[in-house]
Scaffold this active site. Structure first.
Site, PDB file in Angstrom:
ATOM      1  N   HIS A  49       2.564 -38.133  -4.847  1.00  0.00           N
ATOM      2  CA  HIS A  49       2.272 -39.216  -3.921  1.00  0.00           C
ATOM      3  C   HIS A  49       2.993 -38.957  -2.613  1.00  0.00           C
ATOM      4  O   HIS A  49       4.159 -38.541  -2.642  1.00  0.00           O
ATOM      5  CB  HIS A  49       2.760 -40.549  -4.517  1.00  0.00           C
ATOM      6  CG  HIS A  49       2.591 -41.696  -3.586  1.00  0.00           C
ATOM      7  ND1 HIS A  49       1.358 -42.267  -3.330  1.00  0.00           N
ATOM      8  CD2 HIS A  49       3.490 -42.369  -2.812  1.00  0.00           C
ATOM      9  CE1 HIS A  49       1.511 -43.254  -2.465  1.00  0.00           C
ATOM     10  NE2 HIS A  49       2.791 -43.342  -2.126  1.00  0.00           N
TER      11      HIS A  49
ATOM     12  N   THR B 253     -34.363 -25.250   8.312  1.00  0.00           N
ATOM     13  CA  THR B 253     -35.222 -25.699   7.206  1.00  0.00           C
ATOM     14  C   THR B 253     -35.098 -24.791   5.989  1.00  0.00           C
ATOM     15  O   THR B 253     -36.031 -24.668   5.203  1.00  0.00           O
ATOM     16  CB  THR B 253     -36.688 -25.754   7.678  1.00  0.00           C
ATOM     17  OG1 THR B 253     -37.003 -24.500   8.295  1.00  0.00           O
ATOM     18  CG2 THR B 253     -36.911 -26.873   8.676  1.00  0.00           C
TER      19      THR B 253
HETATM   20  P1  NAI Z   1     -31.240 -26.631   3.279  1.00  0.00           P
HETATM   21  O1  NAI Z   1     -32.125 -26.222   2.194  1.00  0.00           O
HETATM   22  O2  NAI Z   1     -29.854 -27.096   2.994  1.00  0.00           O
HETATM   23  O3  NAI Z   1     -31.926 -27.814   4.109  1.00  0.00           O
HETATM   24  C1  NAI Z   1     -33.193 -27.696   4.702  1.00  0.00           C
HETATM   25  C2  NAI Z   1     -33.706 -29.075   5.027  1.00  0.00           C
HETATM   26  O4  NAI Z   1     -34.851 -28.936   5.843  1.00  0.00           O
HETATM   27  C3  NAI Z   1     -34.119 -29.864   3.795  1.00  0.00           C
HETATM   28  O5  NAI Z   1     -33.552 -31.148   3.869  1.00  0.00           O
HETATM   29  C4  NAI Z   1     -35.639 -29.888   3.888  1.00  0.00           C
HETATM   30  O6  NAI Z   1     -36.215 -31.038   3.304  1.00  0.00           O
HETATM   31  C5  NAI Z   1     -35.832 -29.866   5.398  1.00  0.00           C
HETATM   32  N1  NAI Z   1     -37.156 -29.398   5.840  1.00  0.00           N
HETATM   33  C6  NAI Z   1     -37.868 -28.354   5.351  1.00  0.00           C
HETATM   34  N2  NAI Z   1     -39.028 -28.231   6.038  1.00  0.00           N
HETATM   35  C7  NAI Z   1     -39.045 -29.209   6.991  1.00  0.00           C
HETATM   36  C8  NAI Z   1     -39.959 -29.603   8.008  1.00  0.00           C
HETATM   37  N3  NAI Z   1     -41.092 -28.965   8.188  1.00  0.00           N
HETATM   38  N4  NAI Z   1     -39.654 -30.639   8.796  1.00  0.00           N
HETATM   39  C9  NAI Z   1     -38.486 -31.307   8.636  1.00  0.00           C
HETATM   40  N5  NAI Z   1     -37.581 -30.983   7.689  1.00  0.00           N
HETATM   41  C10 NAI Z   1     -37.846 -29.943   6.872  1.00  0.00           C
HETATM   42  O7  NAI Z   1     -31.243 -25.398   4.297  1.00  0.00           O
HETATM   43  P2  NAI Z   1     -30.313 -25.026   5.519  1.00  0.00           P
HETATM   44  O8  NAI Z   1     -29.571 -26.214   6.015  1.00  0.00           O
HETATM   45  O9  NAI Z   1     -31.165 -24.272   6.452  1.00  0.00           O
HETATM   46  O10 NAI Z   1     -29.252 -24.050   4.851  1.00  0.00           O
HETATM   47  C11 NAI Z   1     -29.677 -22.829   4.221  1.00  0.00           C
HETATM   48  C12 NAI Z   1     -28.724 -22.403   3.164  1.00  0.00           C
HETATM   49  O11 NAI Z   1     -27.471 -22.020   3.707  1.00  0.00           O
HETATM   50  C13 NAI Z   1     -28.484 -23.502   2.164  1.00  0.00           C
HETATM   51  O12 NAI Z   1     -29.048 -23.092   0.940  1.00  0.00           O
HETATM   52  C14 NAI Z   1     -27.017 -23.616   2.029  1.00  0.00           C
HETATM   53  O13 NAI Z   1     -26.627 -23.459   0.702  1.00  0.00           O
HETATM   54  C15 NAI Z   1     -26.430 -22.482   2.876  1.00  0.00           C
HETATM   55  N6  NAI Z   1     -25.364 -23.057   3.690  1.00  0.00           N
HETATM   56  C16 NAI Z   1     -24.242 -23.511   3.061  1.00  0.00           C
HETATM   57  C17 NAI Z   1     -23.240 -24.124   3.773  1.00  0.00           C
HETATM   58  C18 NAI Z   1     -22.071 -24.649   3.047  1.00  0.00           C
HETATM   59  O14 NAI Z   1     -21.879 -24.325   1.881  1.00  0.00           O
HETATM   60  N7  NAI Z   1     -21.212 -25.462   3.680  1.00  0.00           N
HETATM   61  C19 NAI Z   1     -23.304 -24.288   5.225  1.00  0.00           C
HETATM   62  C20 NAI Z   1     -24.554 -23.808   5.775  1.00  0.00           C
HETATM   63  C21 NAI Z   1     -25.509 -23.188   5.019  1.00  0.00           C
END
Ligand code: NAI
Ligand code: FAD
Length: 461
Positions: free
Chosen positions: A440, A266
């Site tokens: 291509h 989250t």
């Molecule tokens: P996130 O901010 O991407 O997603 C969290 C999600 O949890 C949101 O959709 C939110 O609405 C939901 N949420 C919050 N509270 C909730 C609740 N009580 N019940 C249900 N849903 C709830 O955060 P995440 O996935 O934990 O990632 C953290 C950070 O790590 C991100 O900011 C991301 O940028 C970074 N990250 C980047 C990656 C990439 O660039 N490929 C891969 C993994 C992480």
């Protein structure tokens, strides 16, 4: 007591890159890092290990679903312990690589967790060192929810999810953000029944709406179940695993979901424990980030902050670019980060990538824009490798044709996005991309076709 031009606290992508750039610019540099290996969250428990597991399970998916179509008869079995060991080997190669770069650049590693007892001083393991400048790059940690206790075995953050003892039969993911969907994909491909519970009515909030909808459809086809618009009330441990209690925001009905493992994804929050910032009087933002000005300076002279611990997207490459910029600023140069052109990528299959503004943002700003779209179904290479799902969407200014953003879902989207990022850095028009000869058959041709669609029209649509 040793004296340095710069002491960096934290050896993640922000900190280690900052240290290397500063050393290249002639500074005497040390980095304090408390972890046993360098590389921070990204290399140890983030970007790199998650991509290793995504790669291994993508190959498994290909073997199970597409090999036979190409006349390849293979029997695949998963050796989970070996897969985890492969992931750990990849981590080791990468963290060892940073240690090599530190030696090459004559950067001292101060082993231990650091604090800042006063401006110009850093204490590590009972020793105090002097520094003309201090850069805090202490990163972030997973945020938890009220009513949820993390044990990293049954109720886990991404860190636990990267090293589970066994593949869970039922995985419940809380949060349909980047971590939830990447790790959810890993376990869905390994055969877990994955249910993602999300508070909002859509997955990946902030992403271009069309991409998000198609992404959800594709993941659902891959076997992931979504429960949207529902707030998690708590997680109860049971003998068999755990139960996730959640309440629909529309109907207010409460439901219970049984799981062997629950991944709490989250969001993440800045990590500043033990640094002594309060006592030092460092100003923080209401969201718990270290407050900085445009030159990364905190409220205390000589103390700077970069990466996840300050504002902005929590991405490794954003942290790296800030590391380079602050090192250059400290060397008297004009370090700068263009926050308008920071790509973001989700490494699922298909990949999802974006840069610049979304259509929703352009509408909210009342800007006149045009859309050029091209489906990967019209791309010969994508069809040949069973990846015809998805599209490229380029947004350009209606009057000037200047590219304002791009949103992709499809094969190698995470690499293709950089063509558009470079174009945006050069202030290019969609026509500039459209008139560039593309080899291509490549996936990149879909980017060119989307650029063409901003003008007179794509050829293969
Ligand atoms: P996130 O901010 O991407 O997603 C969290 C999600 O949890 C949101 O959709 C939110 O609405 C939901 N949420 C919050 N509270 C909730 C609740 N009580 N019940 C249900 N849903 C709830 O955060 P995440 O996935 O934990 O990632 C953290 C950070 O790590 C991100 O900011 C991301 O940028 C970074 N990250 C980047 C990656 C990439 O660039 N490929 C891969 C993994 C992480
Ligand atoms: P960090 O990488 O968090 O490093 C901070 C370091 O500081 C840590 O090693 C910590 O031990 C150390 N530290 C903290 N306090 C002290 C102290 N007092 N003294 C000494 N050392 C200290 N981003 C992407 O761009 N692409 C991805 O694919 C991606 N995948 C991710 C997958 C997962 C599962 C997670 C959790 C994150 C992912 N991220 C990804 C986000 C990325 O990991 C972070 O944005 C990035 O690591 C931030 O870098 P940083 O240098 O600011 O901090």
């Amino acid at each position: 007591m040793a004296t340095y031009d710069l002491i960096v606290i934290g050896a993640g992508p922000g900190g280690y890159v900052c240290a290397i750039r500063a050393a290249q610019l002639g500074m005497k540099v040390a980095v304090a890092e408390g972890r046993a290996t360098l590389g921070g969250t990204c290399l140890n428990v983030g970007c790199i290990p998650s991509k290793a597991l995504l790669h291994a399970t993508h190959e498994l998916h290909e073997a199970n679903h597409n090999f036979a179509k190409m006349g390849l008869i293979a029997e695949t079995k998963v050796d989970w312990a070996r897969m985890v060991a492969y992931k750990d080997e990849v981590i080791g190669q990468n963290t060892g690589g940073i240690e090599f770069l530190f030696k090459k650049n004559k950067i001292d590693w101060l082993k231990g967790y650091a604090s800042i007892p006063a401006a110009g001083r850093v204490a590590v393991n009972g020793d105090t060192h002097e520094a003309k400048a201090i850069v805090v790059a202490s990163g972030s940690q997973a945020s938890t929810l009220p009513g949820v206790t993390i044990d990293e075995e049954v109720v886990v953050t991404s860190t636990g999810a990267l090293s589970l003892k066994a593949i869970p039969e039922r995985l419940v993911v809380i949060g349909a953000g980047v971590i939830g969907l990447e790790m959810g994909s890993v376990y869905a491909r390994l055969g877990s029944k994955v249910t993602v519970v999300e508070y909002l009515d859509q997955i990946t909030p902030g992403m271009d709406g069309e991409v998000s909808k198609q992404f959800q459809r594709i993941l659902a086809k891959q076997g992931i179940t979504f429960v949207l618009g529902t707030a998690v009330q708590g997680v109860e441990r049971t003998n068999a695993g755990a139960v996730v209690v959640h309440r629909s925001r529309k109907t207010e009905t409460e439901e219970r979901l049984e799981a062997d493992v629950v991944l709490v994804a989250t969001g993440r929050k800045p990590y500043v424990d033990g640094l002594g910032l309060d006592a030092l009087g460092v100003q923080m933002t209401p969201r718990g980030q270290i407050a900085t000005d445009a030159r990364f300076a905190t409220s205390i002279p000589g103390v700077y902050a970069i990466g996840d611990v300050r504002e902005g997207p929590m991405l490794a490459h954003k942290a790296e670019d800030e590391g380079v910029a602050v090192a250059e600023i400290l060397a008297g140069q004009h370090g700068h980060v263009n926050y308008g052109v920071i790509p973001s990528v989700i490494y699922t299959t298909p990949e999802v990538a974006s840069v610049g503004l979304t259509e929703e943002q352009l509408k909210a700003e009342g800007r006149a824009y045009k859309v050029g779209k091209f489906p990967f179904l019209g791309n010969g290479r994508a069809k040949a490798v069973f990846q015809g799902e998805g599209f490229v969407k380029i947004l350009a200014d209606k009057a000037t044709d200047r590219i304002l953003g791009a949103h992709l879902i499809g094969p190698m989207a995470g690499d293709l996005i950089h063509e558009v990022a470079v174009a945006m850095e050069f202030g290019a028009a969609a026509e500039d991309l459209a008139r560039t000869c593309h080899a291509h058959p490549t996936f990149s041709e879909a980017v060119r076709e989307a650029a063409l669609a901003c003008g007179d029209g794509a050829i293969h649509a």
